[in-house]
Every structure is written in C-alpha cells, then in structure tokens.
Design a protein around this motif. Structure first.
Motif, PDB file in Angstrom:
ATOM      1  N   MET A  40      24.900  14.873  24.472  1.00 41.06           N
ATOM      2  CA  MET A  40      23.486  14.260  24.485  1.00 41.06           C
ATOM      3  C   MET A  40      23.597  12.791  24.748  1.00 41.06           C
ATOM      4  N   ALA A  41      24.510  12.061  23.809  1.00 42.50           N
ATOM      5  CA  ALA A  41      24.721  10.698  24.059  1.00 42.50           C
ATOM      6  C   ALA A  41      25.432  10.641  25.578  1.00 42.50           C
ATOM      7  N   ALA A  42      26.063  11.456  26.003  1.00 42.71           N
ATOM      8  CA  ALA A  42      26.726  11.330  27.425  1.00 42.71           C
ATOM      9  C   ALA A  42      25.621  11.392  28.483  1.00 42.71           C
ATOM     10  N   LYS A  43      24.750  12.263  28.208  1.00 45.42           N
ATOM     11  CA  LYS A  43      23.546  12.125  29.216  1.00 45.42           C
ATOM     12  C   LYS A  43      22.829  11.038  29.255  1.00 45.42           C
ATOM     13  N   ARG A  44      22.611  10.670  28.198  1.00 46.45           N
ATOM     14  CA  ARG A  44      21.712   9.498  28.103  1.00 46.45           C
ATOM     15  C   ARG A  44      22.278   8.471  28.784  1.00 46.45           C
ATOM     16  N   HIS A  45      23.359   8.326  28.770  1.00 48.47           N
ATOM     17  CA  HIS A  45      24.665   7.196  29.125  1.00 48.47           C
ATOM     18  C   HIS A  45      24.385   7.413  30.687  1.00 48.47           C
ATOM     19  N   SER A  46      24.671   8.687  31.203  1.00 47.19           N
ATOM     20  CA  SER A  46      24.482   8.885  32.522  1.00 47.19           C
ATOM     21  C   SER A  46      23.172   8.619  33.081  1.00 47.19           C
ATOM     22  N   ARG A  47      22.142   8.890  32.435  1.00 46.64           N
ATOM     23  CA  ARG A  47      20.741   8.745  32.972  1.00 46.64           C
ATOM     24  C   ARG A  47      20.573   6.885  33.057  1.00 46.64           C
ATOM     25  N   ARG A  48      21.117   6.377  32.271  1.00 47.53           N
ATOM     26  CA  ARG A  48      20.821   5.011  32.073  1.00 47.53           C
ATOM     27  C   ARG A  48      21.619   4.502  33.356  1.00 47.53           C
ATOM     28  N   ARG A  49      22.944   4.915  33.705  1.00 42.83           N
ATOM     29  CA  ARG A  49      23.649   4.575  35.009  1.00 42.83           C
ATOM     30  C   ARG A  49      22.973   4.510  36.025  1.00 42.83           C
ATOM     31  N   HIS A  50      22.211   5.909  36.256  1.00 46.27           N
ATOM     32  CA  HIS A  50      21.692   6.144  37.489  1.00 46.27           C
ATOM     33  C   HIS A  50      20.300   5.217  37.459  1.00 46.27           C
ATOM     34  N   ALA A  51      19.508   5.097  36.386  1.00 44.73           N
ATOM     35  CA  ALA A  51      18.405   4.155  36.395  1.00 44.73           C
ATOM     36  C   ALA A  51      18.919   2.857  37.124  1.00 44.73           C
ATOM     37  N   ARG A  52      19.991   2.336  36.608  1.00 45.47           N
ATOM     38  CA  ARG A  52      20.641   1.193  37.217  1.00 45.47           C
ATOM     39  C   ARG A  52      20.677   1.169  38.675  1.00 45.47           C
ATOM     40  N   GLU A  53      21.063   2.180  39.044  1.00 41.74           N
ATOM     41  CA  GLU A  53      21.325   2.616  40.546  1.00 41.74           C
ATOM     42  C   GLU A  53      20.087   2.240  41.299  1.00 41.74           C
ATOM     43  N   ARG A  54      18.987   3.061  40.793  1.00 44.08           N
ATOM     44  CA  ARG A  54      17.635   2.939  41.322  1.00 44.08           C
ATOM     45  C   ARG A  54      17.345   1.601  41.180  1.00 44.08           C
ATOM     46  N   TYR A  55      17.650   1.139  40.183  1.00 44.52           N
ATOM     47  CA  TYR A  55      17.206  -0.523  40.044  1.00 44.52           C
ATOM     48  C   TYR A  55      17.574  -1.421  41.075  1.00 44.52           C
ATOM     49  N   LEU A  56      18.907  -1.358  41.258  1.00 42.01           N
ATOM     50  CA  LEU A  56      19.557  -2.105  42.473  1.00 42.01           C
ATOM     51  C   LEU A  56      18.980  -1.820  43.799  1.00 42.01           C
ATOM     52  N   ARG A  57      18.859  -0.456  43.985  1.00 46.51           N
ATOM     53  CA  ARG A  57      18.316   0.017  45.097  1.00 46.51           C
ATOM     54  C   ARG A  57      16.843  -0.881  45.401  1.00 46.51           C
ATOM     55  N   ILE A  58      16.090  -0.693  44.485  1.00 46.37           N
ATOM     56  CA  ILE A  58      14.492  -1.148  44.639  1.00 46.37           C
ATOM     57  C   ILE A  58      15.049  -2.641  44.864  1.00 46.37           C
ATOM     58  N   VAL A  59      15.652  -3.303  44.208  1.00 44.55           N
ATOM     59  CA  VAL A  59      15.643  -4.787  44.143  1.00 44.55           C
ATOM     60  C   VAL A  59      16.098  -5.243  45.679  1.00 44.55           C
ATOM     61  N   GLY A  60      16.971  -4.259  46.055  1.00 41.09           N
ATOM     62  CA  GLY A  60      17.734  -4.598  47.556  1.00 41.09           C
ATOM     63  C   GLY A  60      16.358  -4.375  48.880  1.00 41.09           C
ATOM     64  N   LEU A  61      15.745  -3.244  48.266  1.00 40.06           N
ATOM     65  CA  LEU A  61      14.861  -2.883  49.271  1.00 40.06           C
ATOM     66  C   LEU A  61      13.753  -4.134  49.275  1.00 40.06           C
ATOM     67  N   SER A  62      13.215  -4.636  48.063  1.00 41.71           N
ATOM     68  CA  SER A  62      12.380  -5.557  47.999  1.00 41.71           C
ATOM     69  C   SER A  62      12.725  -6.927  48.560  1.00 41.71           C
ATOM     70  N   ALA A  63      14.013  -7.080  48.552  1.00 41.52           N
ATOM     71  CA  ALA A  63      14.451  -8.354  49.159  1.00 41.52           C
ATOM     72  C   ALA A  63      14.301  -8.224  50.653  1.00 41.52           C
ATOM     73  N   VAL A  64      14.546  -7.189  51.153  1.00 42.95           N
ATOM     74  CA  VAL A  64      14.376  -6.871  52.579  1.00 42.95           C
ATOM     75  C   VAL A  64      13.011  -6.801  52.856  1.00 42.95           C
ATOM     76  N   ALA A  65      11.903  -6.349  52.085  1.00 46.42           N
ATOM     77  CA  ALA A  65      10.795  -6.442  52.499  1.00 46.42           C
ATOM     78  C   ALA A  65      10.167  -7.900  52.312  1.00 46.42           C
TER      79      ALA A  65
END
Lengths: 459, 414
Positions: free
Chosen positions: B1-26
């Motif tokens: 359960m904790a591992a799942k949450r941890h993984s979700r957080r890691r992927h959320a961070r990935e999405r976050y970086l992607r969005i930041v990058g895309l908005s910089a380009v934009a």
C-alpha cells in the motif's frame, strides 16, 4: 574616378592572367622540356604581380589622401584668419572648405574659404590623376617584369601558393587585429578620460551626472562620473532578464530533449530560435509599446507605482530575447550526455523525471553553466532594448519598479549628442566601454572554458 | 500500500515536470506570438495610405513656364483643395480646412510639374496624401466619439472631411510611398527608401570584406595552420570576438574609423566595415564547420592523384564546402542587417531626406530608421515604425529562408 581606377586595374589583371597562361602554353608547345607548373599558375603569377602592388597602392593612397590634403590646405590658409584659432576651430574651417568644394554652400562663406575651396578641388583633381597614372604604370611595370620570368622550368605554382599562404595568414590575423584595435582604441580614450577624472572616482563613485557645460559660459554642474549606479542598473536589469530566461529556457530544453516527440521538437526548436533572430531594436519597440504600458496599468490596478521605463519592463523583454540562447545551449549539453547514463538510470527503475533531475542535469551542469554565463554576458552587453526601454538617469536602487540606467544606455546617449570629441563626457563613454568589454570578456572566457572542459569529458 | 502510494507520488512528480516543461515552451512561444501579433496589429494600417483626388488648376499666373521649379505651389495646392469645399469662406476656417491635406502635397505637385512642364496651364487631378491626423481618422485610429479637445482633429474638420469623403474622392490605395519615399518629418510622406538603400550598401561592404577574409582565415586555420600556441590564441580570439557586445564594435568604429582614419560620418562604408568586423567570427566559425564536414577520403583521393595541398583545398574541399559556407554567410549577414547599436554610434541615425547615392554618402539603415521613428512623437510614426519592423522582419525571413533552402538543396550528406 576611384571606381574607374579599380575597374581598369581589375581588367588589366584579368588580361595579365590570360597573357601569362597563353605565353606559358605556347612555351610548352614549342619546347621539349615540360612545364614545371600548369599554364594557369603562370597566368596567376603574372596577374598577382600586375594587380597586387597597384591595389595596395590605391588602398594606401585612399586611406591617407584625406588627411594629407587636409594638412596641406590648412597650411595654405592666410595667417591673419587662423592665427587666433584653436586646433578644433581650424578643423571646422577645413571641413567648411571641403563642403564648399563639394558644392554644399550654406550662407555666405568668407572669400578666403572660397579661394581655398577652389584650390582644394584643384588638388583633388591632381591627386586623382596622379593616382590613376601611378597605379596603371605600376600594373604595366609588374606585368612587364613578371612575364619575362616565364620559362618552362619556372616554379610558378610555388610562388603563387606562397602568395596565397601569405594572404591567408594575413586574413587569419584579422581577428587578432580587431581585438587589438578594440583594446587599444578603448584604452587610449579611457586613459584620456582618467586624466580628467581619477580612476578611483570612476570605479567607486556613487553619483553619475555627466552634465558638463558644453560652452564655457554655460551654467551647469561640473559633472560627476561615479559609475557605481550605472553598473548597479546594468546588473539589476540583467538579473531580471536571467530570472526570466533561465527557468524558461532550461525547462524548455529539458522538455524538448527528454519528453517531446521528435515531430514536436522539429517544429518548436526552430520557432524558439526565431526569438534569437529578432533584431534587438524590435524588442526595444515591443518593450516600450506593449510590455511597459501593460506593466504600468497592472501596477496601477494593484496600487503599485511602476515607472513607465522601469527596470522590470526592460529586464522582462531582455529575458525573452535570451531564452533561446539558454535553451539551445542547455539542449546541446543535455544531448551530449552519453546515452548509456540515460539508459542506466532508466534501467535501475528511475522515472524519466528522476533521470532528468538526478542524472542528466548534474551531468550536463557544466555545459548549462557555460550557456548561462554566455547569456549573462549577452544581457550585460545588450544595447537597444535598454536604450529604448530603460531610463537615462542613474539611480542607485535595487527596486525593479523604478527606472535605472545601464552602461550601454550611457555609452549610446553620451556619444549620439553633438558634443566635442575631447570632452570628459564623450571620453566617459569609452571608459564605460572598456569596463563593459573587460566584464564580458571575463564572462566569455569563463563560459568557453567550462563548455570546453565539459566537452572533453564526454567526447 | 505504502509502495503504491510512493510510486504514485513519483509518477505525479513526472507529470509535474512534464507540465512545467511544456508550459515553459508555451510561454516562450506565447511571447513570440504576442510580439508578432502586436506588431502586425499596429503596423498593418501603415501599408495603406489615405489619399484624396484633387483637381488642381496649374495656372500660368502662378507658375512660370521658364522656371517651373519656382512656382507658388503652396497657393496652387491650397486653392485647388479648398475648391472641394466651396462653402468655406472665412479666413480662419480656410486655414483650418487646409490642414486636412498633407503639407508635403505641394512638393508632389512641384515634382510632377518639373518632370512634365506641359501640365502648366491645364487642370489636372492629382491623388494627394492626407495629413497624418486625417489618415488616422479614416483608419479609425482617432475615435470620432470623444470630445473635440481630446483628439487632434476638430469637429469642423471632421465635417469637411466627411463632405469630401461623401463625394467619393477619398481612397486608400497600397502605400507604395513606404518603400519608395525617403524619410520625412511628416509621417504620411515618410518612407524607407533611404534606409533600404543604406542597409543595402552597408551589407554590400560588409559582405565584400567579411566573406573573402573569413573564408581565407577559416581555410588557413582548418587546413594549413600547424597546431601551435599561436593558432590556439587566434582560435580563442575568434570565439571571444563572436561574443563581444555589438556596441563595443561601434566604439571601435567611432574611435578608429571616424576619428583616427577620418572616414565620413554616417556613411554606409563605415557601417559596413564595422558590421564586417562583427560578422567575421560568425563566418569563420561556420566555414570551419563546413570544411570539417568534408570527409578525409576526398582529400586523400586528391592527394593520391598528385594534387598539391593548395590544389586539394581549392579544387576539391572548398567547392564541396561552399553551400555550407554560403549558408553561414547569409545567416551572418542577416544578423548584421538587424544590428543597430554600432550604427547609432557611427552616426547612421541622421535625418536624411534623400535616398543615399553611394557608400560614402550619409545614410540611415533599416534598424536605425526604426529607432528614429520609434522616437518620433507623431502618432502616425507609431504605425510606420511597426510597418518598418515588419519590412525588416520580412527581409530577415527571406534571407534565412534562402539559407535554409541552400542547405537543403545543395548540402551533401556524406
């Protein structure tokens, strides 16, 4: 006249080439010894001897003629008119004579000026004919001397290649000569400035008011040349620009090199590079017309007084200009990180974001730092945006909402007025230019060093 | 359960970086868009010019046939124009109405009469530009519905203007004057001819100097120079020179070319030399890159059949590298075309009302003309400046497009 002389020399040179190569070709037809060099080289040899000396003569002549004629004409002016004048007033008289000689007459020139102008025109004609005669005889002389050396055994190719080598060495020195020219001319004028104003006052003074009286009877301040407020303004605006450009540039580089699909990248990267190709005067106009009024009215809405030529507006627009530098240099740096590191990190189970933040960015950091330093150097030296959008008055402040001035603004404003060239006011511009040159030079050297070291690491 | 949450957080961070990058380009692209859109929005109106057809009586009383240049054109124009508004009689009103027409109209008529003296004694209909405020009024930049004291045209003038417009005499043709007129104090007459000529001459000088010198230097450094401390110094120097602020080159031009060598101020010759010194590093760097791109096999094959070093370079390597070199040169020239600061320092921002005739005549250049117009207080120059910028950008896009075309068309993929 000059154009005709050039054209004649050029035609004769081309003719000399054909003459030489023909002669060599006919030599080989009538003798048993084979030619050492192909006929074209003999032609080129003759052409070089015919063309080069006279071209050099023309260039030297043209660059010295004006000065020589000016000195001559100044020498013939009647003593009664010029005895009481300073050297700059004499210079004015000479330039008036020249404009009268060219037919541009304003008002009623004094009779001695009209006389001198007639003399000047006469001398110019004589000089032009002398030039034409001596240049053309030099061509013919070179042609006559060199064509006699054409024999089957003559090593024309070696001679021609030696001349080519010499020319190429000279050309490659052009860059060094330019740097020397910059350093010497800036240092020379700055030295003259420091005779008026002590160097310690310039470097550490806190007040910059270069309003010196232009005429002696004018009432004006004595002028203060403490450059600290000017430097502070430069750094403030550059810092704002970097705060805008570094995150945006870096993040777009990360996105484009690590996340974006190739098709997206192929479209967006050239578009971003357009931002670097827009002339800075356009950015300046954009800042004055769009960004500064928008900021001002926004400030009015939330109750902040923002000056219409605030450091913020200039810095923001400069930041936009710099984004592509940072993004393309960071992009290069990220792509230069070996694929193995990327794959190793992903293979260990890291997400792409973790790979970027914990592996790629640290590995690419030197390259990115180099890019940032280069961008900073460009921000400090950027001129048009600040000339149009920043202020003229040197205020010592760190408040980005106020108006500040920069080194480049001061250089341009001090030198575009009609002031005498030897006043401290104009010389101050060269002192500022020298400091600007030294600052950007340090940044550039540091940046190039970092980038180079980094390249060697992964190559 | 904790591992799942941890993984979700890691992927959320990935999405976050992607969005930041895309908005910089934009954000970056958004700024580009804002720049282009606002310039087009401001500048498009300057590509048409409001004109009025006026029948002008070129009576012999006011123009001497012998000396057509000395006629009283001011009176001729004013009377011709006021004939369109016959109901105005009072002196003050006549003067007020006269301001609707551009003050430069008399020079246009004078030039036409001097060019064709047969017009004298006839009545000829000229198409003349309106004064700037009425040009702006017609284009809708000056609003009609604000009180009279808040705009630059009076209610009377608007009424007269509408009267003329109702007779169908007002037209808005394409503004050729923008390209074929020289600079002027009156926005409706100001054009870019002088600036385009000045930029052309400066770029010509720049090309003639920097292209051969740059190629020779690059060929020497890449193909002939022994690697020594000396060539290293040259190399570092070139890289540094490429990053020296442009205003410093202006100082060099001012101190060395103008004051020391006594070259003419404001001349495209001096501007061209200064720009050439700036462009040189770019050309050297790109030439070297295209020389290195020629594979060694070409050189070895040429050596193999007995060519000398110079023959290898001149006959084989240089022709193969030429498309790349040309591309670099065009890009360098495009940058030189947009350069303003050095030209300001050598005085290429003078007010010059005739197109320059050569490389030693005083002239302005396109970017300095933009700078001059941007500084002018008249409202009409706002649109002119934006239009001039669009023209400059048009040149730059053309040059860069040419460079891209050359690269695509001729560059060899080894």
């Amino acid at each position: 006249m000059l154009l005709y002389v050039f054209a004649i020399i050029l035609t004769l040179t081309v003719l000399a080439y054909f003459h030489g190569s023909r002669r060599a070709a006919s030599l080989s037809a009538f003798s048993d010894t084979p030619l050492h060099s192909r006929p074209a080289y003999h032609g080129a040899y003759v052409a070089i001897w015919a063309g080069l000396p006279s071209q050099v003569l023309v260039l030297l002549w043209v660059s010295l003629e004006t000065a020589a004629l000016d000195a001559l004409i100044a020498g013939t002016l009647p003593d009664a008119e010029t005895a009481a004048l300073s050297s700059s007033e004499r210079g004015l008289i000479v330039s008036e004579i020249k404009s009268v000689a060219r037919g541009l007459i304003f008002g009623e020139p004094a009779p001695f000026i009209v006389d001198a102008a007639a003399r000047y025109g006469e001398w110019q004609r004589i000089a032009a004919w002398c030039l034409a005669a001596s240049a053309i005889s030099l061509v013919l002389l070179g042609l006559a001397v060199s064509q006699r050396r054409i024999t089957a055994l003559f090593r024309a190719r070696h001679r021609v290649e030696r001349v080519l080598n010499g020319t190429m060495v000279l050309c490659s020195l052009a860059a060094i000569v330019t740097t020397f020219g910059i350093v010497i001319s800036l240092a020379f004028e700055a030295f003259k400035f420091f005779q008026h104003v002590p160097i310690s006052e310039f470097l550490f003074g806190l007040s910059w008011e270069p309003q010196i009286a232009i005429r002696e009877d004018q009432v004006a301040g004595t002028g203060a040349f403490g450059a600290i407020p000017v430097f502070a303004g430069t750094f403030l605006i550059s810092a704002i620009a970097m705060i805008v450009a570094v995150p945006v540039g870096l993040m777009s580089a990360v996105y484009l090199s690590e996340f974006a699909r190739p098709g997206f990248r192929a479209i967006v990267k050239p578009l971003l590079e357009i931002l670097a190709g827009v002339p800075t005067v356009v950015y300046g106009f954009f800042a004055v017309l769009v960004i500064a009024p928008a900021l001002k009215s926004f400030g009015g809405d939330i109750g902040l007084p923002i000056a219409s030529n605030s450091a913020l507006a200039a810095g923001l627009v400069m930041g936009i200009m710099i984004i592509p530098f940072i993004s393309s240099l960071s992009d290069d740096a990220l792509r230069a990180v070996p694929q193995a590191m990327r794959e190793g990190s992903l293979g260990l189970g890291a997400t792409r974001a973790e790979t970027v933040l914990q592996v790629l960015l640290p590995a690419a950091l030197p390259g990115i730092m180099g890019g940032i330093l280069l961008a900073a150097s460009r921000a400090i030296g950027e001129t048009m945006i600040v000339v149009m959008a920043a202020g003229l008055i040197a205020t010592l402040t760190l408040d980005p909402l106020q108006s500040v001035t920069t080194v480049t603004v001061q250089i341009v404003t001090l030198l575009t007025g009609d002031t005498e060239f030897d006043s401290p006011k104009t010389l101050a511009a060269f002192a500022l230019g020298l400091t600007l040159f030294v600052m950007t030079l340090c940044l550039n050297v540091a940046a190039l060093r970092t980038v180079q070291k980094y390249r060697e690491k992964y190559d | 359960m904790a591992a799942k949450r941890h993984s979700r957080r890691r992927h959320a961070r990935e999405r976050y970086l992607r969005i930041v990058g895309l908005s910089a380009v934009a954000a970056a692209l958004g700024m580009l868009g804002l720049l282009v859109v606002s310039l087009t929005f401001l500048g498009h109106s300057a590509f048409v010019q409001t004109m009025v057809d006026v029948p002008i009586n070129l009576s012999e009383e006011l123009i001497d046939r012998g000396e057509p240049a000395k006629g009283n054109y001011r009176k001729i124009v004013t009377e011709g124009f006021l004939n369109l508004l016959p109901e105005i009689q009072a002196r003050g009103e006549r003067r007020e109405a006269g301001k609707i027409l551009s003050p430069g109209a008399r020079w246009i008529i004078k030039a036409a009469v001097v060019a064709n003296p047969n017009l004298i004694g006839t009545t000829h209909t000229f198409t003349l530009p309106l004064a700037d405020p009425f040009d702006q009024l017609h284009k809708g930049v000056i609003p009609r519905d604000v009180p009279q004291d808040q705009r630059r045209v009076s209610d009377n003038q608007i009424a007269w203007f509408d009267h003329i417009a109702a007779s169908g005499r007002i037209s808005s043709p394409f503004n050729w004057g923008l390209f074929f007129n020289a600079d002027s104090r009156f926005p409706e007459l100001a054009g870019l001819a002088g600036a385009i000529a000045g930029s052309f001459y400066a770029l010509l000088v720049c090309f003639v100097i920097s292209f051969p010198v740059g190629i020779a230097a690059a060929v020497y450094l890449e193909e002939f120079a022994p690697r020594s401390r000396w060539t290293d110094l040259i190399e570092v120097n070139i890289n540094n020179l490429a990053a020296v602020p442009s205003v410093v080159f202006g100082l060099l031009g001012l101190a060395l070319l103008l004051n020391f060598l006594g070259m003419p101020r404001s001349a495209p010759l001096v501007g061209g030399i200064t720009l050439a010194l700036m462009t040189l590093p770019t050309i050297i760097i790109t030439t070297r890159a295209s020389l290195t791109a020629v594979p060694p096999s070409i050189r070895e094959a040429a050596y193999g059949i007995g060519a000398s070093r110079h023959q290898v370079v001149l006959h084989h390597v240089l022709p193969l590298a030429l498309p790349g070199i040309l591309t670099g040169a065009i890009i360098g020239l495009a940058r030189a075309l947009g350069e303003t600061a050095p030209l300001l320092l050598i005085g290429m921002n003078a007010f010059i009302t005739s197109a320059s005739g050569g490389i030693t005549d005083p002239a302005t250049a396109l970017p300095t003309q933009i700078f001059i117009w941007a500084d002018s207080p008249e409202r009409g120059f706002l649109a002119r400046t934006s239009a001039a910028i669009l023209v400059l950008l048009g040149f730059l896009v053309t040059m860069n497009g040419l460079a891209v075309y050359l690269r695509r068309r001729f560059e060899w993929q080894w």
